[in-house]
Design a protein around this motif. Structure first.
Motif, PDB file in Angstrom:
ATOM      1  N   TYR A 139      -3.935  -1.904   4.658  1.00 52.86           N
ATOM      2  CA  TYR A 139      -2.892  -2.902   4.389  1.00 52.86           C
ATOM      3  C   TYR A 139      -3.242  -3.545   2.774  1.00 52.86           C
ATOM      4  CZ  TYR A 139      -0.421  -2.776   8.978  1.00 52.86           C
ATOM      5  OH  TYR A 139       0.308  -2.580   9.971  1.00 52.86           O
ATOM      6  N   ARG A 140      -4.407  -3.602   2.673  1.00 55.22           N
ATOM      7  CA  ARG A 140      -4.989  -4.280   1.484  1.00 55.22           C
ATOM      8  C   ARG A 140      -4.773  -3.413   0.254  1.00 55.22           C
ATOM      9  NH1 ARG A 140      -6.983  -8.992   0.080  1.00 55.22           N
ATOM     10  NH2 ARG A 140      -7.469  -9.533   2.063  1.00 55.22           N
ATOM     11  N   ILE A 141      -4.958  -2.281   0.390  1.00 54.50           N
ATOM     12  CA  ILE A 141      -4.580  -1.131  -0.887  1.00 54.50           C
ATOM     13  C   ILE A 141      -3.123  -1.099  -0.693  1.00 54.50           C
ATOM     14  CG2 ILE A 141      -4.437   1.042  -1.149  1.00 54.50           C
ATOM     15  CD1 ILE A 141      -7.564   1.458   0.039  1.00 54.50           C
ATOM     16  N   ASP A 145      -2.410  -2.830  -4.346  1.00 59.14           N
ATOM     17  CA  ASP A 145      -2.301  -1.666  -5.562  1.00 59.14           C
ATOM     18  C   ASP A 145      -1.164  -0.833  -5.247  1.00 59.14           C
ATOM     19  OD1 ASP A 145      -4.997  -2.744  -5.933  1.00 59.14           O
ATOM     20  OD2 ASP A 145      -5.750  -1.356  -4.494  1.00 59.14           O
ATOM     21  N   LEU A 146      -0.222  -1.060  -4.397  1.00 60.98           N
ATOM     22  CA  LEU A 146       0.973  -0.043  -4.177  1.00 60.98           C
ATOM     23  C   LEU A 146       2.161  -0.839  -4.294  1.00 60.98           C
ATOM     24  CD1 LEU A 146      -0.608   2.572  -1.768  1.00 60.98           C
ATOM     25  CD2 LEU A 146      -0.435   2.633  -4.336  1.00 60.98           C
ATOM     26  N   PRO A 147       2.520  -1.768  -5.422  1.00 67.16           N
ATOM     27  CA  PRO A 147       3.683  -2.615  -5.314  1.00 67.16           C
ATOM     28  C   PRO A 147       5.036  -1.725  -5.182  1.00 67.16           C
ATOM     29  CG  PRO A 147       2.963  -2.384  -7.466  1.00 67.16           C
ATOM     30  CD  PRO A 147       1.818  -1.677  -6.580  1.00 67.16           C
ATOM     31  N   ARG A 148       5.245  -0.578  -5.692  1.00 64.87           N
ATOM     32  CA  ARG A 148       6.581   0.019  -5.599  1.00 64.87           C
ATOM     33  C   ARG A 148       6.497   0.852  -4.189  1.00 64.87           C
ATOM     34  NH1 ARG A 148       8.201   3.371 -11.292  1.00 64.87           N
ATOM     35  NH2 ARG A 148      10.203   3.085  -9.853  1.00 64.87           N
ATOM     36  N   ILE A 170      -6.116   8.057  -2.638  1.00 58.71           N
ATOM     37  CA  ILE A 170      -6.471   6.917  -3.799  1.00 58.71           C
ATOM     38  C   ILE A 170      -7.539   6.083  -3.577  1.00 58.71           C
ATOM     39  CG2 ILE A 170      -3.767   7.459  -4.526  1.00 58.71           C
ATOM     40  CD1 ILE A 170      -3.690   4.350  -3.652  1.00 58.71           C
ATOM     41  N   ARG A 171      -7.924   5.939  -2.267  1.00 56.37           N
ATOM     42  CA  ARG A 171      -8.942   4.906  -1.986  1.00 56.37           C
ATOM     43  C   ARG A 171     -10.248   4.761  -2.801  1.00 56.37           C
ATOM     44  NH1 ARG A 171      -9.574   3.615   2.988  1.00 56.37           N
ATOM     45  NH2 ARG A 171      -7.920   4.918   4.206  1.00 56.37           N
ATOM     46  N   HIS A 172     -10.627   5.980  -3.134  1.00 55.44           N
ATOM     47  CA  HIS A 172     -11.774   6.097  -3.900  1.00 55.44           C
ATOM     48  C   HIS A 172     -11.612   5.904  -5.237  1.00 55.44           C
ATOM     49  CE1 HIS A 172      -9.845  10.182  -4.329  1.00 55.44           C
ATOM     50  NE2 HIS A 172     -10.495  10.347  -5.364  1.00 55.44           N
ATOM     51  N   LEU A 173     -10.335   5.755  -5.876  1.00 57.18           N
ATOM     52  CA  LEU A 173      -9.867   5.575  -7.335  1.00 57.18           C
ATOM     53  C   LEU A 173      -9.890   3.947  -7.703  1.00 57.18           C
ATOM     54  CD1 LEU A 173      -7.051   7.964  -7.643  1.00 57.18           C
ATOM     55  CD2 LEU A 173      -9.210   8.537  -8.021  1.00 57.18           C
ATOM     56  N   SER A 174     -10.251   3.752  -9.000  1.00 55.46           N
ATOM     57  CA  SER A 174      -9.874   2.364  -9.601  1.00 55.46           C
ATOM     58  C   SER A 174      -8.437   2.003  -9.330  1.00 55.46           C
ATOM     59  CB  SER A 174     -10.263   2.483 -10.921  1.00 55.46           C
ATOM     60  OG  SER A 174      -9.213   3.209 -11.647  1.00 55.46           O
ATOM     61  N   VAL A 175      -8.540   0.576  -9.506  1.00 54.92           N
ATOM     62  CA  VAL A 175      -7.333  -0.039  -9.077  1.00 54.92           C
ATOM     63  C   VAL A 175      -6.206   0.349 -10.276  1.00 54.92           C
ATOM     64  CG1 VAL A 175      -6.084  -2.515  -8.984  1.00 54.92           C
ATOM     65  CG2 VAL A 175      -8.090  -1.908  -8.098  1.00 54.92           C
ATOM     66  N   ASP A 176      -6.665   0.540 -11.378  1.00 53.02           N
ATOM     67  CA  ASP A 176      -5.545   1.019 -12.283  1.00 53.02           C
ATOM     68  C   ASP A 176      -5.054   2.469 -12.054  1.00 53.02           C
ATOM     69  OD1 ASP A 176      -6.005  -1.157 -13.795  1.00 53.02           O
ATOM     70  OD2 ASP A 176      -7.403  -0.591 -15.281  1.00 53.02           O
ATOM     71  N   ASP A 182       1.095   5.155  -7.984  1.00 52.13           N
ATOM     72  CA  ASP A 182       2.147   4.398  -7.536  1.00 52.13           C
ATOM     73  C   ASP A 182       3.301   4.303  -8.334  1.00 52.13           C
ATOM     74  OD1 ASP A 182       3.375   2.663  -5.454  1.00 52.13           O
ATOM     75  OD2 ASP A 182       3.099   1.120  -7.151  1.00 52.13           O
ATOM     76  N   GLN A 183       3.067   4.254  -9.672  1.00 57.49           N
ATOM     77  CA  GLN A 183       4.304   4.430 -10.572  1.00 57.49           C
ATOM     78  C   GLN A 183       4.849   5.825 -10.531  1.00 57.49           C
ATOM     79  OE1 GLN A 183       3.767   2.795 -14.221  1.00 57.49           O
ATOM     80  NE2 GLN A 183       2.866   0.942 -13.644  1.00 57.49           N
TER      81      GLN A 183
END
Length: 478
Positions: A139-141, A145-148, A170-176, A182-183
């Motif tokens: 849920y936090r991710i 990190d996934l607004p769209r 994507i859990r192992h990736l940076s926030v950026d 997500d885009q």
């Protein structure tokens, strides 16, 4: 496809009549009232109670006989599930953030201010602590990190099952990098969300490798670090063995098992398939015992004397594993005639009115000996509601530092994480009276839950339950 039938609803319940003097739905429509806006205003004003009222309204919706409309309801329900899950995710994270902020302001648990919040969420969702923590992390991710993607859920355009595939990639990736993917997902929606989860997973993996290419040595080190083997019960008949190993270990295991299969197939009397030979070989290599033979370990079996003697077929309890058939219980006690083992027996006394095991006390600070055995028999699994984890600790419901006694009444079997969660600030537990051993849990959010010991089935139940002579076959799959 079935022929389209007339539009009618096979109602599952009666729509409540409008009390005298109140405005009806038809009258509101006649006045030009925006019903949708009115519902939104009502649910928003009522908060959680409004959501429960909405759920009750959905529950009165009749089952439609029209084939087209019925399928439209199926699609609408899937969209509703996505919307509700997105709302649940946002509120779960809002609760955690509020708790963390509150504790930081007080200077409490500064190194881990969110301690206990995952367990609180798990209780609210009626799932185990492990599942609650996993879902809260997902849920936090999603929220941060996934607004769209979360907006797509709120629009009913993407399902939670699809979102979990995205998160796993994507859990192992940076926030950026997460936000970039997500885009990209919503620029390729015609490919991502309509081709199935396999294609979705493939696309997420592809973009992840472009944004953060993994170094081969890092992946090898990760495989070495993450090697594991898990054994857990999946039902009352079997356990599942799963795990991962570095490439060199996995290849060696596969070669050894292949050789074992070939050796077994040289024996024409061996009717086992390759999979059966494989698990038997692993068992024999690890234990030094013959597959199917008696096991020289302490196997706890709880059965009444009538079942033991064959005069009853009441199910038999294997503490920590659940109930098995009477025949299986007698077979376990008898063992393999070619490899006999001695069996020892211990009598357990129960209260005649409730079926609860008779309590035992100890003067020691720790639960041990027969008292520990007694609590294990009584509780069977971790006592945190919805957890059912394997027992790891004998826990004081009221802690010793708070003058809690080492008694059966003040005891609860717990898995390791649940035993630690109760130490979180704002978490409290206390025994309460009940027909079976019970205690109350108060979580940091202020909600309370009752944990009641599971019943020992077969106590105060009809002496004889006659099985049906035949079973009506269920619907057949096409």
């Amino acid at each position: 496809m079935a022929k389209k039938s007339s539009r009618k609803a096979a109602s599952t319940g009666k729509t409540p009549a409008v009390p005298a003097g109140e405005v009806t739905y038809a009258e509101l429509l006649a006045r030009g009232t925006n019903i949708d806006a009115l519902i939104v205003e009502h649910v928003t004003a009522q908060g959680p109670a409004g959501l429960l009222g909405l759920a009750a309204a959905v529950n009165t919706f009749g089952v439609l006989a029209d084939t087209h409309e019925a399928m439209a309801v199926v699609r609408a329900c899937e969209a509703l599930k996505s919307v509700v899950t997105a709302m649940q995710a946002q509120h779960a994270i809002s609760y955690q953030d509020s708790l963390i902020s509150y504790r930081r302001d007080l200077g409490v648990r500064e190194k881990n201010p969110g301690w206990g919040s995952n367990a609180d969420i798990a209780l609210a969702m009626h799932v185990s602590r492990h599942r609650g923590a996993q879902t809260a992390n997902e849920y936090r991710i999603l929220v941060e990190d996934l607004p769209r993607t979360i907006q797509g859920m709120r629009n009913g355009e993407v399902t939670w099952e699809q979102v979990k595939v995205i998160i796993s990639g994507i859990r192992h990736l940076s926030v950026d990098s997460r936000r970039m993917i997500d885009q990209l997902l919503w620029e390729e929606t015609h490919n991502c969300f309509t081709a199935g989860t396999a294609k979705l997973r493939e696309m997420v993996t592809y973009w992840a490798l472009i944004l953060e290419p993994a170094v081969e040595e890092d992946l090898e080190a990760k495989a070495e670090k993450d090697r594991h083997l898990d054994i857990y019960q999946i039902d009352k008949y079997s356990v599942r063995i799963s795990g991962t190993a570095p490439l060199e270990q996995g290849i060696a295991l596969r070669q050894v098992l292949a050789r074992k299969v070939e050796e077994a197939r040289e024996n024409p009397d061996d009717k086992r398939n390759a999979s059966q030979i494989g698990i038997d070989s692993v068992y024999e290599e690890m234990t030094g015992l013959k597959a199917g033979g008696s096991v020289p370990v302490q196997l706890l079996v709880v059965m009444d004397h009538a079942t033991l003697g064959g005069g009853s077929d009441n199910p038999v309890l294997l503490p920590g594993a659940g109930y098995v058939s009477a025949a299986k219980g007698r077979s376990l006690l008898a063992g393999d005639p070619k490899d006999p083992v001695q069996a020892w027996w211990r009598r357990l006394f129960v209260a005649p009115t409730t079926g609860e095991l008779v309590a035992m006390d100890s003067k020691s600070r720790r639960f041990g000996g027969n008292l520990k055995r007694f609590i294990s028999f009584r509780d069977q699994y971790c006592r945190t509601p919805y957890c059912n984890g394997a027992i790891r600790d004998m826990d004081h419901v009221v802690q010793v530092r708070k003058n809690g006694k080492t008694t059966a009444m003040n005891a609860a079997a717990r898995c390791g994480p649940c035993n630690q969660n109760k130490e979180a600030p704002g978490w409290a537990e206390m025994p309460v009276p009940g027909d079976r051993h019970s205690f109350k849990i108060i979580t940091p959010s202020g909600h309370s839950h009752i944990a009641k010991a599971p019943p020992l089935l077969g106590i105060n139940t009809p002496a004889k339950v006659t099985p049906p002579l035949s079973r009506r076959p269920g619907p057949q799959r096409e």
